[in-house]
Scaffold this motif. Structure first.
Motif, mmCIF file in Angstrom:
data_model
loop_
_atom_site.group_PDB
_atom_site.id
_atom_site.type_symbol
_atom_site.label_atom_id
_atom_site.label_comp_id
_atom_site.label_asym_id
_atom_site.label_seq_id
_atom_site.Cartn_x
_atom_site.Cartn_y
_atom_site.Cartn_z
ATOM 1 N N GLY A 1 -3.366 7.222 6.383
ATOM 2 C CA GLY A 1 -2.569 6.562 7.214
ATOM 3 C C GLY A 1 -2.855 6.848 8.511
ATOM 4 O O GLY A 1 -3.946 7.079 9.043
ATOM 5 N N THR B 1 -11.853 2.916 1.190
ATOM 6 C CA THR B 1 -12.009 2.578 -0.384
ATOM 7 C C THR B 1 -10.614 2.662 -1.030
ATOM 8 O O THR B 1 -9.641 3.276 -0.368
ATOM 9 C CB THR B 1 -12.732 3.766 -1.188
ATOM 10 O OG1 THR B 1 -13.192 3.365 -2.409
ATOM 11 C CG2 THR B 1 -12.282 5.044 -1.124
ATOM 12 N N LEU C 1 0.790 -1.201 0.059
ATOM 13 C CA LEU C 1 -0.037 -0.037 0.033
ATOM 14 C C LEU C 1 0.725 1.366 -0.136
ATOM 15 O O LEU C 1 0.306 2.542 0.443
ATOM 16 C CB LEU C 1 -0.869 -0.056 1.269
ATOM 17 C CG LEU C 1 -1.981 -1.007 1.409
ATOM 18 C CD1 LEU C 1 -2.905 -0.865 2.468
ATOM 19 C CD2 LEU C 1 -3.077 -0.701 -0.059
ATOM 20 N N GLY C 2 2.102 1.120 -0.301
ATOM 21 C CA GLY C 2 3.059 2.174 -0.395
ATOM 22 C C GLY C 2 3.201 3.113 1.034
ATOM 23 O O GLY C 2 3.249 4.264 0.789
ATOM 24 N N VAL D 1 0.797 3.830 -6.934
ATOM 25 C CA VAL D 1 -0.679 4.292 -7.656
ATOM 26 C C VAL D 1 -0.725 5.681 -7.814
ATOM 27 O O VAL D 1 -1.742 6.282 -8.326
ATOM 28 C CB VAL D 1 -1.890 3.774 -6.986
ATOM 29 C CG1 VAL D 1 -2.179 2.472 -7.122
ATOM 30 C CG2 VAL D 1 -2.090 4.023 -5.606
HETATM 31 N N1 SAM Z 1 -0.772 10.409 5.093
HETATM 32 C C1 SAM Z 1 0.143 9.457 5.640
HETATM 33 C C2 SAM Z 1 1.268 10.238 6.009
HETATM 34 O O1 SAM Z 1 1.733 11.307 5.348
HETATM 35 O O2 SAM Z 1 2.294 9.685 6.734
HETATM 36 C C3 SAM Z 1 0.170 8.137 4.945
HETATM 37 C C4 SAM Z 1 0.951 8.216 3.523
HETATM 38 S S1 SAM Z 1 1.405 6.746 2.796
HETATM 39 C C5 SAM Z 1 2.745 7.394 1.781
HETATM 40 C C6 SAM Z 1 0.227 6.365 1.699
HETATM 41 C C7 SAM Z 1 -1.296 5.923 2.389
HETATM 42 O O3 SAM Z 1 -2.245 5.551 1.170
HETATM 43 C C8 SAM Z 1 -1.419 4.612 3.303
HETATM 44 O O4 SAM Z 1 -1.954 5.018 4.479
HETATM 45 C C9 SAM Z 1 -2.040 3.771 2.457
HETATM 46 O O5 SAM Z 1 -2.604 2.532 3.213
HETATM 47 C C10 SAM Z 1 -2.846 4.706 1.691
HETATM 48 N N2 SAM Z 1 -3.233 4.079 0.390
HETATM 49 C C11 SAM Z 1 -2.625 3.141 -0.210
HETATM 50 N N3 SAM Z 1 -3.002 2.859 -1.590
HETATM 51 C C12 SAM Z 1 -4.206 3.308 -1.714
HETATM 52 C C13 SAM Z 1 -5.425 3.505 -2.396
HETATM 53 N N4 SAM Z 1 -5.401 2.757 -3.617
HETATM 54 N N5 SAM Z 1 -6.609 4.281 -2.047
HETATM 55 C C14 SAM Z 1 -6.681 5.055 -0.878
HETATM 56 N N6 SAM Z 1 -5.481 4.826 0.198
HETATM 57 C C15 SAM Z 1 -4.347 4.135 -0.417
#
Ligand code: SAM
Length: 272
Positions: free
Chosen positions: A47, A92, A15-16, A118
């Motif tokens: 997150g 979602t 999930l990056g 993504v």
């Molecule tokens: N906003 C937080 C931060 O800045 O620390 C987390 C950023 S992290 C790089 C990316 C976030 O996007 C994770 O919480 C992950 O679970 C969520 N994520 C990954 N793929 C996603 C998707 N297709 N749709 C929605 N959220 C997604």
């Protein structure tokens, strides 16, 4: 307040998940969105919420977060920020979100530290499909940011550049080092601000533009005449003249405007 990342499951690579740990940088990212009391804000991938509570504290009119990770979505439901506006938590995949529903009128703003796997398709969709979007701020891999802001005739210039610059004016705000994330990514990140071009100023057909971009950049080393001869046939010279394109040019030599003009020719020549 940010949720405790140690209380949750391990960060998921799929999930990056690279969570931002630096409050100063988080504040600078949120500042780029310039939130006013009239704004309706959507955050992608909150997150543990490094940006979420700062966004909420700026007092937008309406605030929704889209999170694919079940754990973090339910943590935000259990611990929403106090006060207005109410936080809407949507579990979602943001790739499935109906961006066209952000209609003209309300002031829509989208922000996110995007999952790197993504980020490109998400930006491709959001910035082209949301008619009422007035600003977006995304943190992405620096290398992808360089492609988005690239000028013609450079190695970084490609399909993503042409597409996004056709719908908005992207600007790099600042670079973020790997050291401020947990876990640390391997590369630098960049924060980009996007100002959409008003829809009434767009005079090309998006589907045709998408087609031309994909066909051309799949064969980026070939000359434009080689790439498009099969499609335009005898009308090749006419099509290129209308767009001011040299038959011997390669895709990376064309401006976004020239691709838009080629797209218009493509659209006009397809019988209704
Ligand atoms: N906003 C937080 C931060 O800045 O620390 C987390 C950023 S992290 C790089 C990316 C976030 O996007 C994770 O919480 C992950 O679970 C969520 N994520 C990954 N793929 C996603 C998707 N297709 N749709 C929605 N959220 C997604």
């Amino acid at each position: 307040m940010t949720l405790d990342i140690h209380s949750g499951p391990r960060a998921k690579k799929s999930l990056g998940q690279n969570f931002l740990q630096d409050k100063n940088i988080a504040n600078r990212i949120v500042d780029e969105l310039g939130i006013t009391p009239e704004d309706r804000v959507i955050e992608i991938g909150p997150g543990p919420g490094a940006l979420t509570h700062l966004i909420h504290a700026r007092g937008p009119k309406w605030f929704t977060i889209l999170e694919k990770d079940h754990h973090w979505a339910s943590e935000h439901r259990k611990n929403p920020p106090a006060g207005d506006p109410e936080l809407n938590v949507v579990l979602t995949d943001a790739l499935l979100f109906p961006w066209e529903n952000l209609g003209v009128g309300p002031s829509w703003k989208v922000i996110g530290n995007l999952p790197y796997n993504v980020a490109s398709p998400l930006m491709w969709d959001i910035l082209s499909r949301a008619p009422g979007l007035v600003r977006a701020v995304f943190m992405i891999q620096k290398e992808v940011g360089d492609r988005i802001t690239a000028a013609p005739n450079s190695k970084q210039y490609g399909g993503l550049t042409v597409w996004l610059q056709s719908f908005c004016r992207p600007k790099r705000a600042f670079i973020v080092p790997p050291t401020v994330f947990k876990p640390r990514p391997k590369v630098d990140s960049a924060v980009l601000r996007f100002e959409p071009i008003p829809k009434h100023e767009l005079d090309f057909d998006p589907a045709s533009l998408s087609w031309v971009i994909k066909v051309c950049f799949q064969q980026r080393r070939k000359q434009m005449q080689t790439i498009l001869r099969g499609y335009f046939g005898e009308r090749l010279d006419e099509a290129f003249a209308a767009a001011g394109v040299l038959p011997t040019a390669r895709p990376e030599n064309l401006t976004p405007r020239q691709f838009q003009l080629l797209a218009t020719t493509v659209k006009n020549w397809i019988p209704a």
